[in-house]
Design an enzyme around this catalytic site. Structure first.
Site, PDB file in Angstrom:
ATOM      1  N   SER A 178      -4.750 -29.362 -29.615  1.00 55.31           N
ATOM      2  CA  SER A 178      -4.494 -29.362 -28.187  1.00 55.31           C
ATOM      3  C   SER A 178      -3.360 -28.009 -28.099  1.00 55.31           C
ATOM      4  O   SER A 178      -3.404 -27.351 -27.092  1.00 55.31           O
ATOM      5  CB  SER A 178      -3.982 -30.466 -27.579  1.00 55.31           C
ATOM      6  OG  SER A 178      -4.819 -31.470 -27.887  1.00 55.31           O
ATOM      7  N   ASP A 179      -2.441 -28.063 -28.630  1.00 57.01           N
ATOM      8  CA  ASP A 179      -1.375 -27.095 -28.616  1.00 57.01           C
ATOM      9  C   ASP A 179      -2.073 -25.723 -28.946  1.00 57.01           C
ATOM     10  O   ASP A 179      -1.729 -24.724 -28.104  1.00 57.01           O
ATOM     11  CB  ASP A 179      -0.327 -27.275 -29.799  1.00 57.01           C
ATOM     12  CG  ASP A 179       0.750 -28.275 -29.376  1.00 57.01           C
ATOM     13  OD1 ASP A 179       1.052 -28.275 -28.173  1.00 57.01           O
ATOM     14  OD2 ASP A 179       1.011 -29.127 -30.232  1.00 57.01           O
ATOM     15  N   LEU A 180      -2.650 -25.498 -30.004  1.00 54.93           N
ATOM     16  CA  LEU A 180      -3.268 -24.099 -30.147  1.00 54.93           C
ATOM     17  C   LEU A 180      -4.559 -23.747 -29.299  1.00 54.93           C
ATOM     18  O   LEU A 180      -4.684 -22.604 -28.957  1.00 54.93           O
ATOM     19  CB  LEU A 180      -3.732 -24.212 -31.926  1.00 54.93           C
ATOM     20  CG  LEU A 180      -2.603 -24.334 -32.681  1.00 54.93           C
ATOM     21  CD1 LEU A 180      -3.248 -23.876 -34.139  1.00 54.93           C
ATOM     22  CD2 LEU A 180      -1.487 -23.721 -32.538  1.00 54.93           C
TER      23      LEU A 180
END
Length: 407
Positions: A178-180
């Site tokens: 999700s971050d990337l």
């Protein structure tokens, strides 16, 4: 050689993964990136991950997570909670093309470092805010980390062992997806806003990007399957819900991922594994039929796949043009001939670590090739150089700021 974003200046106020990942990609493309960190501690991700080995092989002071997200940047330490620190950031923002931040919604407003405040000083500024839940809505005030968005986006509901099998239950993806994903969307949005500024409006704009929104958007094909059918997608392990055989099969010495995408490939696959009769079985002649009957199909294929080793099947199936690949551990990833040929793993000099390994940006430009650039910076390594070059500060002025703990 100049990079694709040569001459573009980025002020990176972000921490941990999503924002730093986006800023690193802009640095890879040739932008000048100034990373603003807290004096003393710096980015929280400096304290996450494994110690990188130093030149003598002993654990070094830099962490694997930090170096993965921050190459190509210069590190400047500023206490943005102090009014004089805020003033320094405003001066830097006046000279920047892009600002990236991932503080909680509204946090920078109290420092006068929000978009509305900075756009008055620099109308050309493209300002990207990355938050967990966005700038508005009932959850906008909440902090968020990657597993929360893997769960709330529905990703974990379709990832893991199917119900009824040993170990059934939802599973988190093995990296901070999700971050990337949000970082990738941020780069797309920033470049679009930059193009609009330079070619159409002459003005920057504000980008509101939420990790929850981004992860749901990245799963659009799964979401559309549900919206089209009304059927909740289920966990299928390594299998596909709409294609078969499209899963990992156990072999004598490991697992091989097979990804049969059409009927012709299925016919070839059946011939290679010694079960040509399956291609003519009415249950399996078309992909929709195979998908509907994949439990029966897998039960017939599994014994055949156990007869040989992964490398043997991989060679035979590739020769027959059946998509497949071994499930590698990370050490095997970097030893693969294709990965080595593409030079995915590189090395760069680092002031403390000596020759440091890094994973290259995967994009290959024909006219503006990506160069390794600066190594991940030490905390505050470039504070004096940036303040002198960007703001024209004297050594006496910087000494005063250091004495007051502002830089």
């Amino acid at each position: 050689m100049a990079g694709a974003l040569d001459g573009v200046k980025v002020l990176d106020l972000s921490r941990v993964f999503s924002g730093p990942w986006a800023a690193q990609m802009l640095a890879d493309f040739g932008a000048e990136v100034i990373k603003v960190e807290r004096p003393g501690r710096g980015d929280d991700v400096r304290h996450q991950g494994y110690p990188m080995p130093a030149a003598d092989g002993a654990p070094g002071s830099e962490t694997s997570s930090f170096v993965a997200m921050n190459r190509g940047k210069r590190s400047l330490t500023i206490d943005i909670a102090h009014p004089r620190g805020q003033a320094l950031v405003r001066r830097l923002a006046c000279k920047a093309d892009i600002l990236i931040e991932n503080f909680k919604a509204g946090d920078l407003r109290r420092y006068g470092l929000d978009y509305a405040s900075l756009a008055q000083l620099n109308p050309r500024l493209v300002y990207c805010s990355i938050t967990g839940f966005g700038q508005d809505g009932p959850y906008s005030h909440l902090p968020g980390y990657d597993p929360i968005f893997q769960s709330m986006s529905g990703l974990m509901s379709v990832t893991g062992v199917p119900d009824g099998e040993p170990g059934a239950g939802p599973v988190k993806a093995g990296y901070s997806v999700s971050d990337l994903t949000a970082g990738f969307y941020a780069v797309c949005a920033i470049l679009a806003a930059l193009r609009h500024r330079d070619q159409i409006s002459g003005r920057g704009q504000y980008i509101d990007l939420a990790l929850l929104d981004a992860q749901i958007a990245a799963m659009s094909h799964i979401g559309m399957n549900y919206l089209a059918s009304g059927q909740l997608p289920a966990r299928t392990g390594s299998s596909s819900q709409i294609t078969a055989p499209f899963r990992a099969f156990a072999c004598q010495d490991g697992h091989l991922m097979v990804a049969v995408g059409n009927d012709t490939q299925f016919q070839s696959f059946c011939g290679v594994i010694g079960l040509p009769e399956l291609a003519g079985d009415p249950r399996f002649t078309t992909n929709p039929r195979r998908a509907a009957a994949q439990a029966e199909l897998s039960a017939l294929i599994e014994p055949a796949m156990l007869a040989r080793k992964v490398a043997d099947w991989n060679t035979a199936l590739q020769k027959a043009k059946v998509p497949c690949g071994p499930i590698y551990t990370m050490d095997q990833v970097f030893e693969d001939p294709q990965v080595r040929h593409r030079q995915v793993l590189g090395r760069m000099p680092h002031p403390r670590l000596g020759s440091m390994p890094f994973i290259r940006n995967p994009i290959h430009f024909s006219d503006t090739p990506i160069q390794p650039g600066l190594p991940p910076p030490l905390l505050g390594e470039h504070t004096a150089a940036v303040l002198a070059a960007e703001l024209g500060m004297s050594e006496a002025e910087m000494a005063q700021l250091r004495a007051e703990g502002i830089v």
